[in-house]
Design an enzyme around this catalytic site. Structure first.
Site, PDB file in Angstrom:
ATOM      1  N   PRO A 171      43.614 -30.473  25.020  1.00  0.00           N
ATOM      2  CA  PRO A 171      43.847 -31.139  26.313  1.00  0.00           C
ATOM      3  C   PRO A 171      43.218 -32.528  26.401  1.00  0.00           C
ATOM      4  CG  PRO A 171      43.140 -28.868  26.633  1.00  0.00           C
ATOM      5  CD  PRO A 171      43.007 -29.151  25.177  1.00  0.00           C
TER       6      PRO A 171
ATOM      7  N   ASP B 132      59.540 -47.896  14.838  1.00  0.00           N
ATOM      8  CA  ASP B 132      59.612 -46.426  14.889  1.00  0.00           C
ATOM      9  C   ASP B 132      60.311 -45.923  16.154  1.00  0.00           C
ATOM     10  OD1 ASP B 132      58.396 -45.924  12.435  1.00  0.00           O
ATOM     11  OD2 ASP B 132      56.388 -45.866  13.282  1.00  0.00           O
TER      12      ASP B 132
ATOM     13  N   SER C 145      56.770 -41.963  -0.880  1.00  0.00           N
ATOM     14  CA  SER C 145      57.601 -42.738   0.053  1.00  0.00           C
ATOM     15  C   SER C 145      59.030 -42.859  -0.474  1.00  0.00           C
ATOM     16  CB  SER C 145      57.016 -44.144   0.229  1.00  0.00           C
ATOM     17  OG  SER C 145      57.921 -44.935   0.961  1.00  0.00           O
TER      18      SER C 145
ATOM     19  N   LYS D 123      49.206 -48.733   9.568  1.00  0.00           N
ATOM     20  CA  LYS D 123      49.887 -49.163  10.800  1.00  0.00           C
ATOM     21  C   LYS D 123      48.886 -49.525  11.887  1.00  0.00           C
ATOM     22  CE  LYS D 123      53.750 -45.879  10.577  1.00  0.00           C
ATOM     23  NZ  LYS D 123      54.692 -45.141  11.381  1.00  0.00           N
TER      24      LYS D 123
ATOM     25  N   GLY E 156      49.008 -40.638  17.051  1.00  0.00           N
ATOM     26  CA  GLY E 156      49.672 -41.933  16.909  1.00  0.00           C
ATOM     27  C   GLY E 156      51.185 -41.839  17.028  1.00  0.00           C
TER      28      GLY E 156
ATOM     29  N   THR F 144      52.540 -47.741   6.191  1.00  0.00           N
ATOM     30  CA  THR F 144      52.485 -46.341   6.601  1.00  0.00           C
ATOM     31  C   THR F 144      51.057 -46.044   7.077  1.00  0.00           C
ATOM     32  OG1 THR F 144      51.861 -45.542   4.424  1.00  0.00           O
ATOM     33  CG2 THR F 144      54.205 -45.727   4.843  1.00  0.00           C
TER      34      THR F 144
HETATM   35  P1  ATR Z   1      50.008 -38.783  13.719  1.00  0.00           P
HETATM   36  O1  ATR Z   1      49.604 -40.182  13.380  1.00  0.00           O
HETATM   37  O2  ATR Z   1      50.995 -38.164  12.771  1.00  0.00           O
HETATM   38  O3  ATR Z   1      50.438 -38.645  15.142  1.00  0.00           O
HETATM   39  P2  ATR Z   1      47.469 -37.663  14.444  1.00  0.00           P
HETATM   40  O4  ATR Z   1      47.158 -38.898  15.223  1.00  0.00           O
HETATM   41  O5  ATR Z   1      46.418 -37.033  13.590  1.00  0.00           O
HETATM   42  O6  ATR Z   1      48.700 -37.890  13.481  1.00  0.00           O
HETATM   43  O7  ATR Z   1      47.996 -36.564  15.499  1.00  0.00           O
HETATM   44  C1  ATR Z   1      48.390 -35.291  15.095  1.00  0.00           C
HETATM   45  C2  ATR Z   1      48.965 -34.553  16.296  1.00  0.00           C
HETATM   46  O8  ATR Z   1      49.461 -33.282  15.841  1.00  0.00           O
HETATM   47  C3  ATR Z   1      47.968 -34.243  17.388  1.00  0.00           C
HETATM   48  O9  ATR Z   1      48.634 -34.197  18.626  1.00  0.00           O
HETATM   49  C4  ATR Z   1      47.483 -32.843  16.993  1.00  0.00           C
HETATM   50  O10 ATR Z   1      46.982 -32.072  18.049  1.00  0.00           O
HETATM   51  P3  ATR Z   1      45.420 -32.136  18.458  1.00  0.00           P
HETATM   52  O11 ATR Z   1      45.250 -33.325  19.340  1.00  0.00           O
HETATM   53  O12 ATR Z   1      45.221 -30.837  19.171  1.00  0.00           O
HETATM   54  O13 ATR Z   1      44.649 -32.213  17.163  1.00  0.00           O
HETATM   55  C5  ATR Z   1      48.780 -32.233  16.535  1.00  0.00           C
HETATM   56  N1  ATR Z   1      48.582 -31.103  15.636  1.00  0.00           N
HETATM   57  C6  ATR Z   1      48.156 -31.136  14.354  1.00  0.00           C
HETATM   58  N2  ATR Z   1      48.121 -29.896  13.824  1.00  0.00           N
HETATM   59  C7  ATR Z   1      48.559 -29.052  14.799  1.00  0.00           C
HETATM   60  C8  ATR Z   1      48.752 -27.642  14.874  1.00  0.00           C
HETATM   61  N3  ATR Z   1      48.486 -26.855  13.827  1.00  0.00           N
HETATM   62  N4  ATR Z   1      49.225 -27.125  16.030  1.00  0.00           N
HETATM   63  C9  ATR Z   1      49.486 -27.918  17.081  1.00  0.00           C
HETATM   64  N5  ATR Z   1      49.318 -29.267  17.077  1.00  0.00           N
HETATM   65  C10 ATR Z   1      48.857 -29.824  15.957  1.00  0.00           C
END
Ligand code: ATR
Length: 304
Positions: A179, A127, A33, A90, A155, A86
């Site tokens: 989707p 944020d 961080s 959160k 998130g 973090t």
């Molecule tokens: P955060 O809290 O950072 O938003 P999260 O809730 O795990 O983390 O969400 C990650 C996001 O990144 C999701 O929208 C994920 O897509 P999926 O719903 O299809 O999993 C997206 N994501 C992660 N890796 C990805 C990749 N290699 N290509 C496209 N989208 C990705």
């Protein structure tokens, strides 16, 4: 060169003896961080004009998710003035009875800033403010009135979507690899009382994405070197700008593609700075030196 600040743990709160006003960031892990140097640089600058802030200090704590409820009680007893949280804290803190979530943070489902009050912790989320201000600063674009293409449905995307709707963007189009997650996010934010046209689009059919949109990457694609692009920008019609919420690495392949195509592009450093600015304003009720925070962040990133 000063030695890095220690990483404290829950056990350290039992013998906590700092006599000034304490702030802290809680994470798991927390080692990387850059909030501590950012906030301590601001406090040092603020102390030049207001001696009160000379006794304020921002610490870092590694707290396991299951320890968060007990930790928040201890930070309260130890009279910490404010906390940053973090991932995953959160979302966990949002659901705890000890945290009174502000109405503005309710639709986001997460809080990143806690303020100590006489009655306990209040939970804020800065944020979205950071995102909107970062985009304004780096790309000279307002979310208000913009056609937004939001990549992601986790998130981070939820927070960004709520901010776009609350700031009355012209339209919000969400794209996501899966989707089902996209549909769930859309269903969730559809309950907000917003007049903004809102839809999700499958990644393989991008022909109906509005031309000239502001594209925001809220996926984690780009954090790792071999991640794919969250979307191929060549499939979109003349994006007006690209904002990648990722700041480590400073330039993701997605940002590199935007620059190669001549699209104005910026990383998430400005979001990091401005969510911190708003948090420090909430804790101090004072004017916060944005430049000092930005300088500290740039320096900390360069030292990595
Ligand atoms: P955060 O809290 O950072 O938003 P999260 O809730 O795990 O983390 O969400 C990650 C996001 O990144 C999701 O929208 C994920 O897509 P999926 O719903 O299809 O999993 C997206 N994501 C992660 N890796 C990805 C990749 N290699 N290509 C496209 N989208 C990705």
């Amino acid at each position: 060169m000063t030695s890095p600040e220690p990483i404290y743990t829950l056990a350290d709160l039992d013998t906590w003896s700092f006599s000034g006003t304490a702030l802290a960031v809680l994470g798991h892990p927390i080692k990387h961080s850059i909030s501590p140097p950012m906030h301590n640089a601001a406090l040092a600058q603020m102390a030049l004009n207001d001696r009160r802030f000379g006794s304020w200090k921002y610490f870092r704590f590694d707290i396991a998710p299951e320890d968060l409820p007990a930790a928040l009680k201890k930070f309260y007893v130890r009279r910490f003035k404010g906390l940053n949280l973090t991932v995953p804290h959160k979302i966990i803190a949002f659901g705890l009875p000890d945290v009174a979530v502000t109405p503005a943070a309710q639709p986001i489902g997460a809080v990143n800033t806690l303020l100590r009050t006489e009655h306990g912790w209040t939970g804020h989320n800065t944020d979205g403010y950071g995102l909107a201000t970062g985009i304004q600063e780096d790309l000279q674009r307002d979310l208000r009135g913009a056609d937004i293409v939001l990549l992601g449905a986790g998130g981070a995307a939820r927070g960004a979507a709520v901010e776009c709707l609350q700031r009355s963007c012209a339209s919000l189009t969400i794209l996501n690899r899966t989707p089902k997650a996209m549909d769930e996010l859309i269903e969730l934010i559809s309950t907000l009382d917003s007049k903004v046209p809102l839809r999700g689009i499958a990644l393989k059919d991008l022909s109906s994405v509005p031309a000239g949109a502001l594209v925001i990457n809220a996926t984690s694609a780009g954090l790792k070197p071999d991640d794919p692009l969250p979307v191929n920008l060549r499939s979109l019609v003349r994006p007006a700008g690209v904002y990648d919420m990722i700041y480590n690495p400073l330039e993701t392949p997605f940002l590199a593609q935007a620059r190669a195509l001549g699209i104005p592009a910026a990383n998430g450093l400005s979001m990091l700075v401005h969510q911190g600015v708003r948090a420090l304003e909430i804790w101090t009720n004072a004017t916060v030196p944005v430049e000092a925070m930005r300088d500290a962040v740039v320096k900390a990133m360069a030292a990595r």
